[in-house]
Design an enzyme around this catalytic site. Structure first.
Site, mmCIF file in Angstrom:
data_model
loop_
_atom_site.group_PDB
_atom_site.id
_atom_site.type_symbol
_atom_site.label_atom_id
_atom_site.label_comp_id
_atom_site.label_asym_id
_atom_site.label_seq_id
_atom_site.Cartn_x
_atom_site.Cartn_y
_atom_site.Cartn_z
ATOM 1 N N SER A 273 -9.859 27.258 5.157
ATOM 2 C CA SER A 273 -9.850 28.450 6.078
ATOM 3 C C SER A 273 -8.723 28.764 6.884
ATOM 4 O O SER A 273 -8.168 29.845 7.042
ATOM 5 C CB SER A 273 -11.066 28.640 6.597
ATOM 6 O OG SER A 273 -11.348 27.276 7.422
ATOM 7 N N HIS B 99 -13.587 31.432 1.050
ATOM 8 C CA HIS B 99 -12.382 32.035 0.974
ATOM 9 C C HIS B 99 -11.896 32.303 -0.601
ATOM 10 O O HIS B 99 -10.880 33.024 -0.833
ATOM 11 C CB HIS B 99 -11.271 31.559 1.674
ATOM 12 C CG HIS B 99 -11.704 31.635 2.950
ATOM 13 N ND1 HIS B 99 -11.506 32.604 3.955
ATOM 14 C CD2 HIS B 99 -12.484 30.517 4.132
ATOM 15 C CE1 HIS B 99 -11.943 32.295 5.266
ATOM 16 N NE2 HIS B 99 -12.375 31.161 5.218
ATOM 17 N N LYS C 2 -17.029 37.918 3.500
ATOM 18 C CA LYS C 2 -15.433 37.681 3.306
ATOM 19 C C LYS C 2 -15.318 38.651 2.154
ATOM 20 O O LYS C 2 -15.359 39.952 2.423
ATOM 21 C CB LYS C 2 -14.999 36.439 3.167
ATOM 22 C CG LYS C 2 -15.120 35.578 4.712
ATOM 23 C CD LYS C 2 -15.085 34.322 4.564
ATOM 24 C CE LYS C 2 -15.584 33.926 6.201
ATOM 25 N NZ LYS C 2 -15.756 32.420 6.491
HETATM 26 C C1 LIG Z 1 -16.663 31.754 7.295
HETATM 27 C C2 LIG Z 1 -17.036 30.319 6.741
HETATM 28 C C3 LIG Z 1 -18.235 29.868 6.798
HETATM 29 C C4 LIG Z 1 -19.175 30.664 7.685
HETATM 30 O O1 LIG Z 1 -19.752 31.578 7.017
HETATM 31 P P1 LIG Z 1 -20.847 32.632 7.803
HETATM 32 O O2 LIG Z 1 -21.302 33.737 6.637
HETATM 33 O O3 LIG Z 1 -19.550 33.649 8.271
HETATM 34 O O4 LIG Z 1 -21.503 31.942 8.820
HETATM 35 C C5 LIG Z 1 -18.541 28.728 6.251
HETATM 36 N N1 LIG Z 1 -17.285 28.106 5.566
HETATM 37 C C6 LIG Z 1 -16.187 28.482 5.607
HETATM 38 C C7 LIG Z 1 -15.168 27.780 4.823
HETATM 39 C C8 LIG Z 1 -15.753 29.761 6.232
HETATM 40 O O5 LIG Z 1 -14.545 30.038 6.281
#
Ligand SMILES: *Cc1c(COP(=O)(O)O)cnc(C)c1O
Length: 394
Positions: free
Chosen positions: A176, A204, A236
């Site tokens: 990320s 992602h 996302k």
């Molecule tokens: C954003 C993210 C999460 C968390 O997800 P949310 O739904 O925002 O709690 C978990 N793992 C990764 C790799 C992320 O980028």
């Protein structure tokens, strides 16, 4: 003296690590209003431009008319409604897995999966650059916890040899903060050779990667035997909220029975599941979003190289510019902001010390002209930053 919060906060400020929440005064999109200022943003995870899509909004509205607002209770009590169930079935089909389970957030999905699968006497091995939620999950599980070198199958193999009990190998699909891809073919092969299970959090990758947006497993063509535990998040590229774990019938049933972050929480609003069903449809069918995004990624990398910026090995919409210390990262971010551009500075402890960066993220909602504005501003700011004195005046 106990609870000296003032000193703690002052130290954080002094270290240039104090965080502030920009106040967004409108919906997600390339052009945003933040703290009273109109800015062109390159920091959202809305990679496909679905967070403010009219059809997704309409699905949310229709869902609320039909199902009301609140989830009402946990899934095991009376909170599991038809839209949740339909979304789970659709996500299973989308991921090519027998079953999927819906969660309210990705953080919770990761806590749930890891803590339900391993505990005392077991082993959890994680990439050292994994998302905080995965690292927290590993610590919370009570299993023997060890981090292998970033994306290094040999380092993983070394730790697998010493592993005891059930062994879970956990990695981000797309990292990320760096944007690079996990070397899944090599990592999965090591895991299988050692009878360990692979868990991939592709928060992602779903959306941007794979011919139909199926993420890193579609990109590499990996099935259930390679990646028994597959996690995706919906906040996302899906543009909505929530997360899912996809896998075997037995895996999902195990999570329903034993995963505390699944059991002891209220289900997400069913209308959000209605919205996600629509965004999943758009994510799969509108391949032009991925094509346009890939055009922007290629152009950004080419333009950044011409300016002399240090990029990372990323084929994804996450395109960090490596700056070094936190102060310089903050300076570059401020200089861009003065030119009407919003790009987040990412500092320790989110990234390792000395690797402060601007985390540029691209979206299918950006136009090529907007990307050129970013490159133009970077071309102006970067030489000023090279000399901190001048940069401070800019
Ligand atoms: C954003 C993210 C999460 C968390 O997800 P949310 O739904 O925002 O709690 C978990 N793992 C990764 C790799 C992320 O980028």
């Amino acid at each position: 003296m106990a609870f000296d919060l003032a000193t703690r906060l002052a130290e954080r400020r002094a270290a240039h690590l104090f965080r502030q929440r920009p106040l967004l005064e409108g919906p997600q999109g390339p052009e945003v209003r933040v703290d009273g200022q109109s800015l062109l943003a390159f920091c959202s995870n809305d990679y496909l431009g679905l967070a403010n899509h009219p059809e997704v909004i309409a699905a949310l509205r229709a869902g609320a008319e039909k199902w009301g607002v609140g989830g009402g209770a946990s899934h095991l009590v009376i909170g599991h409604s038809t839209p949740h169930h339909e979304l789970e079935e659709t996500l299973a089909e989308f991921t090519g897995r027998p079953r999927a389970l819906l969660f309210s957030t990705g953080y919770m999905a990761n806590l749930a999966a890891v803590t339900a699968l391993v505990g005392q006497g077991d082993t959890v091995l994680e990439d050292r650059l994994n998302h905080a939620s995965l690292l927290d999950a590993g610590l919370l599980s009570g299993a023997r916890f060890s981090r292998y070198l970033h994306n290094d199958a040999a380092s993983l193999a070394n730790r697998l040899e010493k592993a005891t009990g059930n062994t879970l190998v956990v990695t981000d699909g797309v990292f990320s903060m760096d944007g690079d891809l996990a070397d899944l073919p090599a990592l999965c092969a090591e895991a299988r050779r050692n009878k360990a299970w692979m868990m991939v959090d592709d928060a992602h990758g779903f959306g941007p990667l794979g011919a139909t947006g199926g993420g890193i497993v579609e990109h590499f063509g990996l099935g259930l035997d390679d990646v028994p535990v597959l996690v995706g998040t919906l906040g996302k590229a899906f543009g909505t909220a929530g997360a899912f774990v996809a896998g075997s019938e037995e895996l999902i049933e195990t999570l329903i029975q034993f995963a505390r972050p699944y059991i002891y929480t209220t289900s997400q609003p069913p209308a959000v599941a209605c919205a996600t069903l629509k965004s999943l449809e758009l994510l799969q069918s509108e391949g032009w979003r991925r094509d346009h995004l890939n055009t922007l990624i290629a152009r950004f990398r080419q333009g950044a190289a011409e300016i002399g910026l240090t990029l990372m090995d990323s084929p994804t919409p996450i395109q960090p510019i490596l700056v070094g210390d936190s102060e310089r990262a903050m300076q570059l971010s401020a200089m861009l902001k003065a030119r009407g551009l919003l790009v987040g500075a990412i500092r320790p402890p989110t990234v390792p010390a000395g690797s402060g960066r601007l985390r540029v993220t691209l979206s299918a909602a950006h136009s090529e002209a907007q990307l050129e504005r970013l490159l133009q501003a970077l071309a102006e700011c970067w030489p000023l930053l090279a000399n901190p004195e001048e940069g401070a005046d800019a």
